[in-house]
Design a protein around this motif. Structure first.
Motif: not given
Ligand code: UDP
Ligand code: MG
Length: 332
Positions: A17-37
């Motif tokens: 089964e496939k799980i999609s993770i939807v992430v709205p981002c607005y000016n999230e350059q600092e958080s994105l790498p942490i979130f992705y990891e």
């Protein structure tokens, strides 16, 4: 023998089964790498399921888009939709839900306030307990000051009374949903979106988990008091017509009071004379009644303005780039 092996592989593939993770981002350059990891760690632990990470860049002015492009180049599971300008989180969530291809879809903030490890629990609850959706609520939002907490509580009490669509206090947008619920939400194409109300309106069997929102991983909140006030108003206008009914009832009560007052004044003047006495109270009454009239004219105006925007059928979002552009570049 080879043929049998092939058959086995095909059978296990079918089950995944496939799980999609939807992430709205607005000016999230600092958080994105942490979130992705963190989210990829969870995906690694959930070996039985496939993942798709669908980021929606909501017209960010920082390096968010560049980070997303780099992620899409190195990880095939990463997809993104980049808007032509800032459309707001509601537009971001809609774009994500509309384009997600998973059997299950989760909506998550990029700032780690929606802990990625919860996805595991949510998926298990859906599978084992038979829910269609598992959602999180945080009635005591840690970031909120006393004034904001007070207004939030008042708002939930008010909407509970004036709307037939129930609202869970402190409900977050963070939830994992089955495909059928996602389809129902995507089918609600209204322009003035208030997703918390839409989630509740579409129904389905939802489990609520209470949790304490952690601190933002980095960056600052994009919602100030004024933005939240407008969002709360949106919720009332989209899911309650009680203010309109109230206008009619209050209007009727004022007519009745005026009618009784006229009779009292006529009788009083006929019996005791002195027709000009009491003008200050009259002036006050005129001001009060015109104030009430103006207020409800404003209420009508707000519903009218929503109707106006709805009739125009403007798009909820406009995409300017997607991961396909980047992945095509990579293959060229
Ligand atoms: N967000 C967005 N568009 C906006 C504002 C916010 O896509 O116009 C995203 C933001 O990047 C984050 C999520 O919505 O991933 C929640 O925003 P935020 O953390 O600022 O809200 P809070 O948690 O303070 O309510
Ligand atoms: Mg946040």
């Amino acid at each position: 023998m080879k043929k049998e092996n092939k058959k086995e592989v095909k059978q296990t593939n079918e089950k995944r089964e496939k799980i999609s993770i939807v992430v709205p981002c607005y000016n999230e350059q600092e958080s994105l790498p942490i979130f992705y990891e963190e989210i990829t760690k969870i995906a690694k632990e959930m070996k039985e399921q496939d993942f798709e990470f669908l980021f929606v860049n909501d017209g960010s002015k920082d390096n968010t888009l560049k980070i997303l492009k780099d992620l899409a180049k190195k990880d095939d599971r990463v997809r993104f939709i980049s808007f032509s300008r800032n459309f707001g989180k509601e537009g971001g969530m809609y774009a994500g839900l509309e384009n997600a291809t998973g059997d299950y879809v989760a909506i998550m903030d990029a700032d780690m306030q929606d802990p990625p490890e919860m996805v595991k629990t949510m998926y298990q609850d859906i599978k084992k307990e038979g829910y269609d959706c598992v959602a999180l609520c945080s009635p005591n939002h840690r970031d909120y000051g006393l004034v904001r907490k007070f207004f939030t509580n008042c708002w939930y009490k008010l909407i509970g009374k004036i709307s037939s669509t129930p609202q869970v206090p402190g409900a977050r947008d963070f939830r994992l949903m089955k495909r059928k619920m996602v389809d129902a939400i995507v089918n609600m194409k209204e322009y003035n979106r208030y997703s918390k109300g839409i989630f509740s309106f579409v129904g389905f069997n939802t489990k609520w988990i209470e949790y304490e929102t952690p601190e933002r991983a980095a960056g600052t909140s994009k919602f100030n008091f004024w933005k939240l006030f407008k969002y709360a108003l949106e919720g009332i206008l989209a899911f309650s017509t009680t203010p309109l009914v109230m206008a009619a009832i209050i209007g009727l009560i004022f007519c009745l009071i005026a009618f009784i007052a006229i009779i009292v004044i006529i009788v009083k003047t006929l019996a005791f004379g002195d027709p000009v006495g009491g003008w200050p109270s009259l002036a006050c009454m005129i001001m009060f009644v015109s104030g009430v009239q103006l207020f409800f004219l404003g209420v009508f105006g707000m519903y009218m303005s929503k109707l106006y925007l709805e009739v125009k059928k403007r798009p909820i979002y406009i995409a300017s780039e997607t991961e396909k552009d980047v992945k095509e570049e990579k293959h060229d």
